[in-house]
Write an enzyme that holds these catalytic residues in place. Structure first.
Site, PDB file in Angstrom:
ATOM      1  CG  PHE A 239      27.797 -18.249  14.139  1.00  0.00           C
ATOM      2  CD1 PHE A 239      28.617 -19.360  14.309  1.00  0.00           C
ATOM      3  CD2 PHE A 239      27.439 -17.884  12.849  1.00  0.00           C
ATOM      4  CE1 PHE A 239      29.065 -20.087  13.223  1.00  0.00           C
ATOM      5  CE2 PHE A 239      27.888 -18.610  11.754  1.00  0.00           C
ATOM      6  CZ  PHE A 239      28.699 -19.721  11.942  1.00  0.00           C
ATOM      7  CD  GLU A 240      22.810 -14.502  19.450  1.00  0.00           C
ATOM      8  OE1 GLU A 240      23.514 -14.225  20.445  1.00  0.00           O
ATOM      9  OE2 GLU A 240      22.147 -13.656  18.824  1.00  0.00           O
ATOM     10  CB  ALA A 241      29.341 -17.093  21.665  1.00  0.00           C
TER      11      ALA A 241
END
Length: 368
Positions: A239-241
């Protein structure tokens, strides 16, 4: 689980902004009741505790960790929101926890979090230490992985403001990846399952941020934790915010990660993974690096050395100052033509009244 009303009700407002450390999260963690198993998994280089929380009693085990890089705090805020949601349980939550067991490390790198840096106290990138595991934090993560024996892993990170979606003028607000397990980037049953869960999350997020979900580069690196766990045949999801418009504190992105996490957990719990396909995953556009924080058009008005229509690009440098992150504008490049970059903010020096502000407030920081 995962509705907008849920999030607004259970967002943990006591933890916000970009600077998140053990001191910020412990007050909330100490309020968790006996249904949450809170323990100290080990100590960092500087002897700060690394907390682990286990909740649920279902057969499907999901392991997630955040702030492996100490300056990537958005997903830490979201996992606290998730825990707060579970804390105020409802019948639907209880039903879900009968199907899954979650193990969460909210801050894997507490020294890096304290110093607001990517690295640990030995100046090592923990996401390049998955094989040698020379750092205590890497050993703690792997020990927790081996002991918990997860069926799924969520590797939670932030990405910089530079990323756009494909070649479009849309920021990559959230990006995903099912990491490769070999240099040929082949598929396997475990990687396919990760891809299908990502497809489910993307479908959900298109309701909130249409066109702003990207697919991260899947180059194989066995020293990265996600690739290593994928090599262990455990479906692993990165996951990359990222950046949302005007959201440098990453509070809106925090919300979008909430929807993604809830969707992933529900998809696993309810055996819905096969409802999604590899084709849906590959349709997610790949990330590109075409954004700057400020794009200045017709910059010759500010700098006589530039030609007419030349542009200047500026990125913010994030600097910790007294428990607050300041965003310091820094010159990236000057003297290029329009079209090379997109700007989160674009100023045209021929028409924008902000030009005088730029000259007086920021030009000294650009490197001229």
């Amino acid at each position: 689980m995962g509705k907008s009303s849920d999030y607004l009700n259970f967002k943990l407002t006591s933890v916000s902004g970009r600077y998140v450390t053990n001191d910020h999260i412990y007050e909330f963690l100490s309020t968790l009741d006996e249904s949450f198993h809170l323990d100290i998994l080990g100590l960092s280089v500087k002897k700060r505790p690394i907390y682990g929380i286990t909740v649920g009693h279902g057969p499907k085990r999901i392991f997630m960790w955040s702030q492996m890089h100490g300056n990537e705090s958005t997903t830490t805020k979201t996992v606290l929101d998730l825990l707060n949601f579970i804390k105020h349980s409802s019948p639907s939550t209880e039903e879900l926890l009968n199907k899954v067991t979650l193990k969460i490390i909210p801050i894997l790198n507490p020294d890096g979090a304290f110093n607001y840096t990517r690295f640990n106290a030995n100046e090592v990138d923990l996401n390049r230490d998955a094989q040698k595991r020379k750092q205590p934090e890497s050993k703690i993560l792997r020990k927790a992985f081996d002991k918990f024996a997860p069926h799924y892993c969520f590797n939670l990170h932030d990405q910089r403001t530079i990323f756009n979606v494909g070649n479009l003028n849309y920021p990559a607000t959230v990006s995903f990846l099912a990491p490769a397990f070999d240099r040929q980037r082949n598929n396997s049953e475990s990687r396919t399952r990760a891809m299908c869960i990502i497809a489910a999350m993307n479908q959900k997020l298109q309701d909130y941020i249409p066109g702003q979900v990207g697919r991260f580069d899947d180059s194989f690196n066995p020293n990265c934790v996600g690739d290593t766990f994928q090599m262990q045949k455990v479906p692993t999801i990165l996951f990359e915010a990222g950046h949302y418009q005007e959201d440098y504190q990453r509070e809106k992105t925090r919300e979008f990660i909430w929807y993604a996490l809830c969707t992933a957990i529900r998809t696993i719990a309810n055996d819905e993974i096969n409802n999604f396909s590899l084709n849906q995953y590959y349709k997610i556009p790949e990330n590109n690096k075409r954004y700057v924080d400020i794009l200045v058009e017709n910059a010759h008005v500010l700098d006589n050395s530039l030609n007419e229509k030349d542009c200047v690009s500026i990125l913010y440098k994030e600097v910790l100052d007294k428990d607050k992150i300041n965003f310091i504008p820094t010159l990236l490049e000057k003297g290029f033509k329009p079209g090379q970059y997109f700007g989160h903010k674009t100023l045209n020096c021929l028409i924008d009244t902000d030009a005088n502000w730029l000259r007086s407030q920021e030009i000294k920081d650009w490197g001229y």
